[in-house]
Scaffold this motif. Structure first.
Motif, short mmCIF file in Angstrom:
data_model
loop_
_atom_site.label_atom_id
_atom_site.label_comp_id
_atom_site.label_asym_id
_atom_site.label_seq_id
_atom_site.Cartn_x
_atom_site.Cartn_y
_atom_site.Cartn_z
N ILE A 64 0.83 -1.20 0.00
CA ILE A 64 0.00 0.00 0.00
C ILE A 64 0.87 1.25 0.00
O ILE A 64 0.60 2.21 -0.74
N ALA A 65 1.93 1.24 0.81
CA ALA A 65 2.82 2.40 0.88
C ALA A 65 3.53 2.63 -0.46
O ALA A 65 3.69 3.78 -0.90
N ILE A 66 3.94 1.56 -1.12
CA ILE A 66 4.57 1.68 -2.44
C ILE A 66 3.59 2.28 -3.44
O ILE A 66 3.93 3.14 -4.25
N MET A 67 2.33 1.82 -3.37
CA MET A 67 1.28 2.36 -4.25
C MET A 67 1.07 3.86 -4.00
O MET A 67 0.93 4.64 -4.95
N LEU A 68 1.09 4.26 -2.74
CA LEU A 68 0.94 5.68 -2.41
C LEU A 68 2.11 6.49 -2.98
O LEU A 68 1.92 7.57 -3.54
N GLY A 69 3.31 5.95 -2.85
CA GLY A 69 4.49 6.62 -3.41
C GLY A 69 4.43 6.73 -4.92
O GLY A 69 4.83 7.74 -5.50
N ALA A 70 3.87 5.69 -5.57
CA ALA A 70 3.74 5.71 -7.02
C ALA A 70 2.82 6.84 -7.47
O ALA A 70 3.02 7.43 -8.54
N ASN A 71 1.82 7.17 -6.65
CA ASN A 71 0.90 8.26 -6.98
C ASN A 71 1.61 9.61 -6.99
O ASN A 71 1.21 10.51 -7.72
N ILE A 72 2.65 9.74 -6.18
CA ILE A 72 3.45 10.97 -6.20
C ILE A 72 4.42 10.93 -7.38
O ILE A 72 4.57 11.91 -8.12
N GLY A 73 5.07 9.79 -7.56
CA GLY A 73 6.08 9.66 -8.61
C GLY A 73 5.55 9.88 -10.01
O GLY A 73 6.25 10.38 -10.89
N THR A 74 4.26 9.54 -10.23
CA THR A 74 3.68 9.67 -11.57
C THR A 74 3.54 11.13 -11.99
O THR A 74 3.36 11.41 -13.18
N CYS A 75 3.64 12.05 -11.04
CA CYS A 75 3.51 13.48 -11.36
C CYS A 75 4.69 14.00 -12.19
O CYS A 75 4.58 15.07 -12.81
N ILE A 76 5.79 13.26 -12.20
CA ILE A 76 6.99 13.74 -12.91
C ILE A 76 6.72 13.88 -14.40
O ILE A 76 7.27 14.79 -15.06
N THR A 77 5.86 13.02 -14.97
CA THR A 77 5.57 13.08 -16.41
C THR A 77 4.90 14.39 -16.78
O THR A 77 5.29 15.06 -17.75
N ALA A 78 3.89 14.79 -15.99
CA ALA A 78 3.20 16.06 -16.25
C ALA A 78 4.14 17.24 -16.05
O ALA A 78 4.09 18.22 -16.81
N LEU A 79 5.01 17.15 -15.06
CA LEU A 79 5.96 18.23 -14.80
C LEU A 79 6.91 18.41 -15.98
O LEU A 79 7.17 19.54 -16.42
N LEU A 80 7.40 17.30 -16.52
CA LEU A 80 8.29 17.36 -17.68
C LEU A 80 7.55 17.90 -18.91
O LEU A 80 8.10 18.67 -19.69
N ALA A 81 6.27 17.50 -19.06
CA ALA A 81 5.47 17.94 -20.20
C ALA A 81 5.20 19.44 -20.16
O ALA A 81 4.99 20.07 -21.20
#
Length: 309
Positions: free
Chosen positions: A212-229
């Motif tokens: 569950i904690a890894i899944m929560l972290g993945a939700n933050i990590g996925t923001c990098i794509t939008a930031l780069l875009a």
């Protein structure tokens, strides 16, 4: 030598999963890209509608990152406003959980026929049939990779340094969140990170708390794509990327203290560990988005005031 081989096999399955997601997304995008853009433009005049459209489009395209990149592009082209994007962001977080729910299905006996049918249809000239072929082929690759994660998890975990690391993840929720965030930033897919966690859960290498904690972290990590875009885009494009980060970060902070309770809930909802994680991912994203929805316009106003000083 064996340990190096196991690591290379693990990396191969990660690549296979990402290729499968790309092929699946290509098929779905080719079949629905123009209509998806029209929905984003025309049906997002309120945060609630934006959330619904964001959920549906992400479910269709099987990628929150793809929808966020599309949204940022539409904002840059002045076809959407930053305020409209808040609802879409909340919807993408819900829509992305459809994939993790779907990959818990047991279709192992059908993987080869699906792959063959997909490969044949992918060679057809007609667009709709070609798109269906890509979808089937992508699904076959994804399910093959998921089986691979489950098979390789135990040999990988037997390596002393991996065993030490997974033990730490099982004992430290914050470390698991950071791990999920970093892995997602590297491989650019929260679904793949959650899929890896599901494979390790099924092999009992990590516990449901760590998953569950890894899944929560993945939700933050996925923001990098939008930031780069958003790099090189206008101020509203950057605001959309910042809002994505803040909304996902605040959702994780809100749920962090409740990880033990989510673990207990997971065990009530399902018996299989991978299904447990998929259900909690859906619950987390739905609740955090619904909580934020009534404040969508206020959040947009605060960000406009803070970042455009």
């Amino acid at each position: 030598m064996i340990s190096l081989f196991n690591i290379l096999v693990f990396i191969f399955f990660i690549i296979l999963f990402l290729i499968g997601m790309t092929v699946l997304r290509t098929g779905l995008f080719n079949a629905s890209a123009s209509s998806s853009k029209q929905w984003l433009i025309k049906l997002t005049n309120t945060p609630f509608r934006g959330m619904l459209v964001g959920t549906v489009v992400t479910g269709i395209l099987q990628s929150s990152s793809a929808v966020m990149v599309m949204t940022i592009g539409l904002i840059g082209a002045k076809m959407l406003t930053f305020k409209q994007s808040i609802g879409i962001i909340l919807g993408t977080n819900i829509g992305t959980t459809f994939t993790t729910e779907f990959i818990t299905f047991n279709i192992n006996s059908a993987i080869v026929p699906i792959a063959i049918a997909g490969a044949i249809l992918a060679l057809v000239k007609k667009t709709i049939l070609k798109s269906i072929g890509f979808v089937l082929l992508g699904l076959a690759l994804i399910f093959s990779a998921m089986n691979g994660f489950e098979l390789i998890a135990t040999p990988i975990a037997a390596l002393p340094w991996i065993n030490e690391y997974t033990s730490m993840l099982n004992q430290n929720h914050f470390a698991s969140i950071v791990a999920g965030m970093i892995i997602t930033m590297i491989i650019q897919s929260s679904t793949a990170t959650t899929g890896i966690a599901m494979g390790f859960l099924s092999s009992a290498v990590i516990g449901i708390d760590a998953g569950i904690a890894i899944m929560l972290g993945a939700n933050i990590g996925t923001c990098i794509t939008a930031l780069l875009a958003s790099i090189g885009g206008g101020s509203e494009s950057k605001l959309c990327a910042y809002a994505h980060i803040w909304l996902n970060l605040l959702g994780v902070i809100l749920f962090y203290p409740f990880i033990p309770y989510l673990s207990k809930l997971a065990q009530i909802l399902a018996t299989q560990p991978d299904v447990q994680l998929a259900h909690i991912s859906l619950i987390f994203n739905c609740i955090s988005s619904i909580i934020a929805l009534p404040f969508a316009n206020k959040i947009a106003d605060i960000m406009l005031k803070f970042y455009q000083k």
